[in-house]
Write a protein that holds these residues in place. Structure first.
Motif, PDB file in Angstrom:
ATOM      1  N   ALA A 262      -3.520  -6.461  -0.337  1.00 25.94           N
ATOM      2  CA  ALA A 262      -3.689  -5.275  -1.222  1.00 25.94           C
ATOM      3  C   ALA A 262      -5.019  -5.064  -1.914  1.00 25.94           C
ATOM      4  N   PHE A 263      -5.967  -6.254  -2.359  1.00 26.54           N
ATOM      5  CA  PHE A 263      -7.001  -6.303  -2.503  1.00 26.54           C
ATOM      6  C   PHE A 263      -7.920  -6.069  -1.856  1.00 26.54           C
ATOM      7  N   LEU A 264      -7.914  -6.607  -0.404  1.00 25.40           N
ATOM      8  CA  LEU A 264      -8.837  -5.900   0.508  1.00 25.40           C
ATOM      9  C   LEU A 264      -8.530  -4.366   0.817  1.00 25.40           C
ATOM     10  N   ARG A 265      -7.385  -4.027   1.014  1.00 22.95           N
ATOM     11  CA  ARG A 265      -7.395  -2.555   1.187  1.00 22.95           C
ATOM     12  C   ARG A 265      -7.918  -1.929  -0.162  1.00 22.95           C
ATOM     13  N   ALA A 266      -7.550  -2.231  -1.329  1.00 23.96           N
ATOM     14  CA  ALA A 266      -8.115  -1.334  -2.520  1.00 23.96           C
ATOM     15  C   ALA A 266      -9.468  -1.592  -2.452  1.00 23.96           C
ATOM     16  N   GLU A 267     -10.386  -2.329  -1.989  1.00 23.50           N
ATOM     17  CA  GLU A 267     -11.764  -2.398  -1.778  1.00 23.50           C
ATOM     18  C   GLU A 267     -12.063  -1.492  -0.789  1.00 23.50           C
TER      19      GLU A 267
END
Length: 339
Positions: A262-267
């Motif tokens: 979720a963090f990688l995709r958010a970035e």
């Protein structure tokens, strides 16, 4: 009210009327009240069972109602030798019931079966020459009634679905609104808990959006919101749920997505939005709060609250970044400062 309960009430009402006529009007039963009372009692008991069972009534039982009612009426008319009285109207009632409560194919099959059954009974009692005109008239009436009810139901269903969609959709971006998000979130939480899969969420806010509106006007602000919605649609998977939940706030639910993913995709999304808005000459960036569903939480709002806390942490840390929820309490910044 469940369809089965409403249908059962209609069956009971028709059965009671038939019972009263059978017991008080000799012309209705042709002097053989028992032969009309028994079918009416069967229908009454069946209707009462549907009323009591309500939503627990099996679908097949509801689909049997008009066909069984039509068969009982035909048998009663044949046994009492009264095929040409006002009881023919009861078949129209059966067709209305079938068209309203049944799926299209069972409704059509039921209507055809009643028309054929009535024709066979009438020809048997009155002969082909005498019975054919009445059989053709009734069959045509039933066909028209079935067609009209099915058409009206289809249009009513489409209108209700359109109204339901509008009630769940944000008119500016075409995304889900807060209500639509709540419905989808409940389903995804149930699925995640049932299947033991990860579930994450983002709460997204446009940085300095109020300043953009004040400097360039609300029309430009709307352009920025629509642009963000378009990027989100392009970057997200088909199973992800995205909604606009406030003025400049979006929420995304990410099924089968761990915190790290979720963090990688958010970035990635944050960078894509910044690039798109820069091309349009709009100095807007995103702050994103991230949280992951924890088994045992009461509902999905717990996850969204945690993501919202992370969003405020991202705002407090300088904006234009993604933050993962680690139980960070909401800062004392005012809402205006955070925006």
């Amino acid at each position: 009210m469940p369809p089965a309960r409403l249908g059962g009430l209609l069956v009971c009402a028709g059965a009671v009327v038939s019972l009263v006529l059978s017991l008080t009007n000799s012309a209705y039963s042709n002097g053989k009240p028992l032969l009309t009372v028994v079918p009416s009692l069967i229908a009454l008991l069946f209707g009462m069972a549907c009323v009591v069972a309500g939503a627990r009534t099996p679908r097949w039982a509801l689909e049997l109602v008009p066909g069984v009612a039509g068969a009982l009426i035909i048998v009663s008319m044949w046994a009492t030798d009264t095929p040409l009285d006002g009881s023919q109207l009861l078949f129209v009632w059966c067709t209305f019931f079938a068209g309203y409560f049944l799926r299209t194919l069972p409704a059509v099959v039921t209507t055809v079966a009643i028309a054929v059954g009535y024709t066979v009974m009438l020809v048997d009692l009155r002969g082909l020459a005498a019975g054919a005109p009445s059989a053709v008239y009734l069959s045509t009436t039933l066909a028209v009634a079935c067609f009209l009810v099915l058409t009206l139901r289809r249009r009513a269903t489409a209108a209700l679905e359109e109204a339901r969609t509008e009630a769940r959709t944000d008119p500016l971006t075409g995304l889900l609104n807060r209500r639509g998000l709540g419905e989808m979130l409940s389903r995804e939480v149930e699925r995640a808990e049932r299947e033991g899969r990860p579930l994450s969420a983002w709460v997204i806010d446009l940085d300095h959006f109020k300043s953009l509106n004040d400097a360039l006007g609300h029309a430009v602000g709307d352009i920025a919101l629509v642009a963000v919605a378009e990027v989100l649609r392009g970057e997200l998977r088909g199973l992800d749920v995205v909604a606009r939940t406030g003025g400049e706030e979006f929420c995304v639910v990410l099924p089968d997505c761990t915190t790290a993913d979720a963090f990688l995709r958010a970035e990635s999304v944050r960078e894509a939005v910044a690039a798109e808005l820069a091309v349009r000459g709009l100095p807007v960036t995103l702050s994103i709060g991230i949280a992951t569903w924890q088994t045992g939480d009461v509902d999905g709002d717990v996850m969204l609250t945690a993501a919202d806390e992370a969003l405020y942490a991202a705002k407090a840390a300088g904006r234009n970044q993604s933050q993962v929820s680690h139980g960070v309490p909401r800062s004392r910044l005012s809402t205006a400062e955070a925006r």
